[in-house]
Write an enzyme that holds these catalytic residues in place. Sequence first.
Site, PDB file in Angstrom:
ATOM      1  CB  ILE A 135     -16.425  -0.043  -1.712  1.00 36.05           C
ATOM      2  CG1 ILE A 135     -15.457  -0.880  -2.280  1.00 36.05           C
ATOM      3  CG2 ILE A 135     -17.279  -0.172  -1.827  1.00 36.05           C
ATOM      4  CD1 ILE A 135     -16.038  -2.211  -1.834  1.00 36.05           C
ATOM      5  CB  VAL A 173      -0.914   0.369   1.175  1.00 35.25           C
ATOM      6  CG1 VAL A 173      -1.716   1.548   1.153  1.00 35.25           C
ATOM      7  CG2 VAL A 173      -1.763  -1.178   0.707  1.00 35.25           C
ATOM      8  N   GLY A 185      -5.768  -5.543  -2.966  1.00 33.96           N
ATOM      9  CA  GLY A 185      -4.977  -4.324  -3.409  1.00 33.96           C
ATOM     10  C   GLY A 185      -4.101  -3.953  -3.417  1.00 33.96           C
ATOM     11  CE  LYS A 238     -10.501  -5.484   5.538  1.00 33.54           C
ATOM     12  NZ  LYS A 238     -10.640  -7.069   4.297  1.00 33.54           N
ATOM     13  CB  ALA A 278       9.731   5.407   8.773  1.00 44.11           C
ATOM     14  CE  LYS A 294      -6.697  -5.999   7.197  1.00 45.32           C
ATOM     15  NZ  LYS A 294      -6.748  -6.473   5.513  1.00 45.32           N
ATOM     16  CB  VAL A 338     -14.045  -1.255   5.829  1.00 42.89           C
ATOM     17  CG1 VAL A 338     -14.705  -1.798   5.151  1.00 42.89           C
ATOM     18  CG2 VAL A 338     -13.421  -1.412   7.484  1.00 42.89           C
ATOM     19  N   GLY A 343      -1.687 -11.814  -4.711  1.00 49.41           N
ATOM     20  CA  GLY A 343      -1.623 -11.152  -3.799  1.00 49.41           C
ATOM     21  C   GLY A 343      -2.821 -10.315  -3.555  1.00 49.41           C
ATOM     22  CG  ASP A 349      -9.136  -8.505   6.581  1.00 53.28           C
ATOM     23  OD1 ASP A 349      -8.100  -8.435   6.514  1.00 53.28           O
ATOM     24  OD2 ASP A 349      -9.511  -8.699   5.353  1.00 53.28           O
TER      25      ASP A 349
HETATM   26  N1  HSE Z   1      -6.670  -9.720   2.395  1.00 53.16           N
HETATM   27  C1  HSE Z   1      -7.531  -8.526   2.578  1.00 53.16           C
HETATM   28  C2  HSE Z   1      -8.576  -9.833   1.884  1.00 53.16           C
HETATM   29  C3  HSE Z   1      -7.009  -7.498   1.788  1.00 53.16           C
HETATM   30  O1  HSE Z   1      -8.221 -10.525   0.681  1.00 53.16           O
HETATM   31  O2  HSE Z   1      -9.481  -9.189   0.881  1.00 53.16           O
HETATM   32  C4  HSE Z   1      -7.911  -6.296   2.082  1.00 53.16           C
HETATM   33  O3  HSE Z   1      -7.805  -5.872   3.113  1.00 53.16           O
END
Ligand code: HSE
Length: 430
Positions: free
Chosen positions: A140, A18, A306, A209, A47, A109, A136, A191, A205
């Site tokens: 979007i 990112v 992504g 979110k 950094a 997150k 999140v 990725g 994850d």
């Molecule tokens: N690993 C997360 C996903 C990346 O697959 O949605 C985005 O937060």
Amino acid sequence: MREPIDAVGVGLLGFGTVGAEVYRLLRDHGDLVQQRVGIPITVQKVAVADRRKPRAQPIPPHLLATDAWEVVTDPTVHVVVEVMGGVEGARLFVLRALDLGKPVVTANKQLLSHFGGDLLARARASNADLFFEGTVGSCIPLIKTLRESLAADRIRGVEGILNGTTNYILTRMSEEAWTFEQALAAARARGFAEADPTEDIEGHDAAAKLAILASLAFDCQITADRVYREGIGSITPREIAYARELGYAVKLLALGEDRDGAIDVRVHPALLPLAHPLAAISDERNAVLVKGEAAGSVVFSGPGAGGPPTAVAVVSDIIDAARNLRRCGGARILLPSFASRPIHPISDLTIPYFFAMQVTDRPGVFAKVAAVFGEESVSIASIVQKSRGAVADVVLLTHEAQEAAVRRVTNRLRTMEVVGGVDSVIRVVE
Ligand code: HSE
């Protein structure tokens, strides 16, 4: 009141997928960004944990800082952008920046879903902005939508596909009959997956979110550990195919509802009718359906993972922070109340369920299986049985049943000699 400035300096904490894309976007869209802010935005310091690491997007040596503290305290850094990941270090750097009155933009997150309340309180105390659109659904527009566009409405529910990796895996298993392992390997190669893909697979994850979305939607503080969570590890192409025969898609859903004075927050695989707006969301795309009391249902969808899409969210937040700095103010955005709200226990959930199991294919077996459902007051709505020689697959849908009763049925079925296995029990969202 802050002094007026004629350029906005950005300090980047982290230069991974990112961070590198944020740097690239600020450079490649510099003219557009300047036009939208009115003054230029420049990266002043970066950094990184490992200065010698080879990078697809090299960091100009004069921008490299010795450590994150140098970035946070540098007087030419007006906006601190935290894209380093991890929780404890990131939390300290963000708090320090806010204490200095500097706006912070983060895409972290885990940080927000565990410490969002503390961070937002500190932002409020310092009159500094804390923006987190990238946490999140990447680009979007969900956070701004809840904080601004729908601020006038009482939000009753959010339903979403919030993890790109698991949606990609389920789509490939459904459409190409790939195995779970094949699909996961492809998601990693593309990725989307977290460094530790169990974060995706086991729903951590998506739970993080959902905690962020639910806190904003229901104006309270819900941390990730309060979200009920199940992953997709037990789903196989066979269950997906049977669900489709019955008219359903299988998705990892994140659901939040403000109901009967308490909040229902859960992440788990779910059967969705094929006509449901989230059922057609494929591959790594994310989507969220927000149910407002006055607005009705509003659906948002797009790429959920992504580097480039997440960088759009982060840079748009930087633009917002820069505009606020330009007018010498900050924190103009609605903050949640941080109120504590009770959470509905999962055992009280009352919805339809899907069962997939294997039984011995001989007379009388079906009656024994059905008796267990009847004795636990779980009513069967429809059933499909397919013989595979000595065993038969049995797939059934129940009417609305209480989760606690469904668990009792499942446990009893698993001890029966005629039941070879209960492959999965999946909640149905109508
Ligand atoms: N690993 C997360 C996903 C990346 O697959 O949605 C985005 O937060």
